[in-house]
Design a protein around this motif. Structure first.
Motif, PDB file in Angstrom:
ATOM      1  N   ALA A 154       0.582  29.536 -29.828  1.00  0.00           N
ATOM      2  CA  ALA A 154      -0.136  28.621 -28.886  1.00  0.00           C
ATOM      3  C   ALA A 154      -0.550  29.495 -27.912  1.00  0.00           C
ATOM      4  N   LEU A 155       0.671  30.748 -27.898  1.00  0.00           N
ATOM      5  CA  LEU A 155       0.176  32.349 -26.585  1.00  0.00           C
ATOM      6  C   LEU A 155      -0.279  32.892 -27.299  1.00  0.00           C
ATOM      7  N   GLU A 156      -0.813  32.823 -28.547  1.00  0.00           N
ATOM      8  CA  GLU A 156      -1.276  33.477 -29.296  1.00  0.00           C
ATOM      9  C   GLU A 156      -3.672  33.958 -28.227  1.00  0.00           C
ATOM     10  N   TYR A 157      -3.448  32.522 -28.140  1.00  0.00           N
ATOM     11  CA  TYR A 157      -4.864  31.948 -27.401  1.00  0.00           C
ATOM     12  C   TYR A 157      -4.679  32.349 -26.142  1.00  0.00           C
ATOM     13  N   ASP A 158      -5.994  32.662 -25.401  1.00  0.00           N
ATOM     14  CA  ASP A 158      -6.003  32.496 -23.857  1.00  0.00           C
ATOM     15  C   ASP A 158      -6.497  31.443 -23.537  1.00  0.00           C
ATOM     16  N   MET A 159      -5.133  30.833 -22.280  1.00  0.00           N
ATOM     17  CA  MET A 159      -5.490  29.280 -21.443  1.00  0.00           C
ATOM     18  C   MET A 159      -4.648  30.429 -20.211  1.00  0.00           C
ATOM     19  N   PRO A 160      -5.211  28.411 -19.659  1.00  0.00           N
ATOM     20  CA  PRO A 160      -4.779  29.184 -18.081  1.00  0.00           C
ATOM     21  C   PRO A 160      -3.121  29.436 -18.373  1.00  0.00           C
ATOM     22  N   PRO A 161      -3.216  29.978 -17.272  1.00  0.00           N
ATOM     23  CA  PRO A 161      -1.865  30.879 -17.059  1.00  0.00           C
ATOM     24  C   PRO A 161      -0.631  29.778 -16.626  1.00  0.00           C
ATOM     25  N   ALA A 162      -0.545  28.556 -16.122  1.00  0.00           N
ATOM     26  CA  ALA A 162      -0.213  27.331 -15.796  1.00  0.00           C
ATOM     27  C   ALA A 162       0.537  26.908 -16.860  1.00  0.00           C
ATOM     28  N   LEU A 163      -0.558  26.850 -18.147  1.00  0.00           N
ATOM     29  CA  LEU A 163      -0.549  26.412 -19.310  1.00  0.00           C
ATOM     30  C   LEU A 163       0.419  27.178 -19.995  1.00  0.00           C
ATOM     31  N   ALA A 164      -0.130  28.379 -19.803  1.00  0.00           N
ATOM     32  CA  ALA A 164       1.221  29.325 -21.053  1.00  0.00           C
ATOM     33  C   ALA A 164       2.744  29.050 -19.968  1.00  0.00           C
ATOM     34  N   GLN A 165       2.581  29.436 -18.934  1.00  0.00           N
ATOM     35  CA  GLN A 165       4.151  29.512 -18.665  1.00  0.00           C
ATOM     36  C   GLN A 165       5.030  28.142 -19.016  1.00  0.00           C
ATOM     37  N   ASN A 166       4.198  26.852 -18.955  1.00  0.00           N
ATOM     38  CA  ASN A 166       5.073  25.949 -19.573  1.00  0.00           C
ATOM     39  C   ASN A 166       5.072  26.300 -21.065  1.00  0.00           C
ATOM     40  N   PHE A 167       4.221  26.683 -21.429  1.00  0.00           N
ATOM     41  CA  PHE A 167       4.633  27.294 -22.919  1.00  0.00           C
ATOM     42  C   PHE A 167       5.987  28.057 -23.104  1.00  0.00           C
ATOM     43  N   VAL A 168       5.812  28.789 -21.790  1.00  0.00           N
ATOM     44  CA  VAL A 168       7.131  29.920 -22.419  1.00  0.00           C
ATOM     45  C   VAL A 168       8.616  29.372 -22.176  1.00  0.00           C
ATOM     46  N   ARG A 169       8.035  27.973 -20.687  1.00  0.00           N
ATOM     47  CA  ARG A 169       9.342  27.230 -20.785  1.00  0.00           C
ATOM     48  C   ARG A 169      10.110  26.453 -21.599  1.00  0.00           C
ATOM     49  N   GLN A 170       9.292  25.894 -22.432  1.00  0.00           N
ATOM     50  CA  GLN A 170       9.789  25.441 -23.680  1.00  0.00           C
ATOM     51  C   GLN A 170      10.448  26.042 -24.857  1.00  0.00           C
ATOM     52  N   GLY A 171       9.398  27.332 -24.708  1.00  0.00           N
ATOM     53  CA  GLY A 171      10.413  28.561 -26.015  1.00  0.00           C
ATOM     54  C   GLY A 171      11.678  29.173 -24.856  1.00  0.00           C
ATOM     55  N   LEU A 172      12.063  29.107 -23.989  1.00  0.00           N
ATOM     56  CA  LEU A 172      13.055  29.577 -23.408  1.00  0.00           C
ATOM     57  C   LEU A 172      14.072  28.584 -22.942  1.00  0.00           C
ATOM     58  N   GLN A 173      13.399  27.219 -23.671  1.00  0.00           N
ATOM     59  CA  GLN A 173      14.735  26.406 -23.612  1.00  0.00           C
ATOM     60  C   GLN A 173      15.127  26.158 -25.439  1.00  0.00           C
ATOM     61  N   ARG A 205       8.026  15.761 -26.097  1.00  0.00           N
ATOM     62  CA  ARG A 205       7.504  16.896 -25.929  1.00  0.00           C
ATOM     63  C   ARG A 205       7.605  17.169 -27.386  1.00  0.00           C
ATOM     64  N   LEU A 206       8.665  17.618 -27.920  1.00  0.00           N
ATOM     65  CA  LEU A 206       8.738  18.630 -28.986  1.00  0.00           C
ATOM     66  C   LEU A 206       8.030  17.238 -30.646  1.00  0.00           C
ATOM     67  N   LEU A 207       8.053  16.152 -29.660  1.00  0.00           N
ATOM     68  CA  LEU A 207       7.286  15.803 -31.300  1.00  0.00           C
ATOM     69  C   LEU A 207       5.703  15.355 -31.012  1.00  0.00           C
ATOM     70  N   SER A 208       5.532  16.034 -29.958  1.00  0.00           N
ATOM     71  CA  SER A 208       4.108  15.168 -29.613  1.00  0.00           C
ATOM     72  C   SER A 208       2.691  15.765 -30.669  1.00  0.00           C
ATOM     73  N   ALA A 209       3.074  16.286 -30.857  1.00  0.00           N
ATOM     74  CA  ALA A 209       2.266  17.480 -31.883  1.00  0.00           C
ATOM     75  C   ALA A 209       1.772  16.493 -33.631  1.00  0.00           C
TER      76      ALA A 209
END
Length: 316
Positions: free
Chosen positions: A130-149, A184-188
């Motif tokens: 997901a982070l390979e694509y351009d996205m709003p900073p807030a959304l990118a931060q959410n993905f980073v937070r999930q990755g850290l978790q 959240r993990l099963l959403s997709a």
């Protein structure tokens, strides 16, 4: 010199292996471990045919030809070896039950770990893609937070290699916290299958958050795989005395033998695709680790995969 037995007798009696010495097919000497193994004293064994002492044709034959073998006797695993020197022969028997048990535990631990690593690794891969694509900073931060978790989960699993699989980080938490992480993990997958995931009433519980999440993911993923498509999956909760019961319900066909599904390397009838058959075994192992129970049953036309965990009173 003391008045005890000769040195040759003392060292052979000190060996942990059972040793039986023969000459011309008759027992000449048994050590202390052999006395315990076969229940016959040196005085009674001396001069008798080998079979009368060991009471197994396989061991008599091994002494005759030499070599090694393993056999099961009285619930124990024995490694046996025989050697010759002219008319003299020696049979050495070692109890390797505990060694074989540890080997089995290591194989089981490897299977459990490989299964548990799959979920966080898949989640991390999705985050990075997901982070390979351009996205709003807030959304990118959410993905980073999930990755850290998920990285934190992987780190704790690595620690489990040394400390085992029992929950060691129990704390008080609302079930809703674990439900939100699982959703959240099963959403997709849930969105892709157009399935509704419904969570029941919240309760305060005492558990390791990551182990609780692993149990929920295994049970919900199981329902996603084997339940009918496009039908809702419901996670219901109820107080059972001081325990909280959680049940994952799906509208799949009845399961003829639910108990067998909780055994290691067992999959349900008609299971498609690849799978280790370890999911429900892991669920039961984790739940039993905190003193709870895990089982499956049929409830009002639905399959219910249930477990219990310690409750800590009402939400407040």
């Amino acid at each position: 010199m003391g008045n005890g037995p000769p040195l040759s007798d003392r060292w052979i009696d000190a060996l942990p292996q059972a040793v039986l010495l023969t000459r011309a097919g008759r027992v000449r000497r048994v050590n202390a471990a052999a006395v315990r193994l076969w229940g016959v004293t040196q005085e009674r064994a001396a001069g008798r045919p080998v079979l009368e002492v060991v009471r197994r044709h396989t061991l008599e034959s091994l002494l005759g030809r030499g070599g090694e073998l393993e056999l099961e006797a009285g619930g124990r695993t024995l490694r046996c070896s025989a050697t010759h020197d002219g008319d003299d022969a020696a049979l050495i028997v070692e109890d390797v039950t505990e060694h074989r048990r540890r080997e089995a535990e290591l194989r089981e631990a490897t299977a459990v770990l490989s299964h548990e690593f799959r979920t966080p690794v898949a989640a991390l891969r999705g985050v990075l893609e997901a982070l390979e694509y351009d996205m709003p900073p807030a959304l990118a931060q959410n993905f980073v937070r999930q990755g850290l978790q998920e990285t934190g989960r992987l780190a704790r699993l690595v620690e489990d290699l040394a400390v085992g699989f029992r929950p060691t980080r129990a704390r008080t938490l609302p079930l809703a916290e674990a439900f939100a992480r699982a959703e959240r993990l099963l959403s997709a997958e849930v969105t892709g299958r157009q399935i509704r995931l419904i969570f029941g009433q919240d309760h305060l519980v005492r558990a390791d958050p990551d182990k609780l999440l692993q149990v929920l993911l295994n049970l919900i993923e199981n329902a996603l795989k084997y339940g009918p498509g496009a039908q809702p999956i419901e996670v219901v909760t109820a107080m059972r005395g001081t325990w909280v019961e959680v049940a994952v319900l799906d509208l799949g066909p009845p399961i003829p033998d639910t108990e067998s599904l909780f055994r290691a390397h067992t999959r349900g009838q008609g299971a498609a695709g690849q799978g280790s058959g370890m999911g429900l075994y892991i669920v039961r192992s984790i739940v039993q680790g905190w003193g709870g129970q895990a089982w499956a049953e049929r409830r009002e036309g639905r399959n219910a995969f249930c477990f219990t965990l310690p409750g800590v009173g009402g939400l407040g």
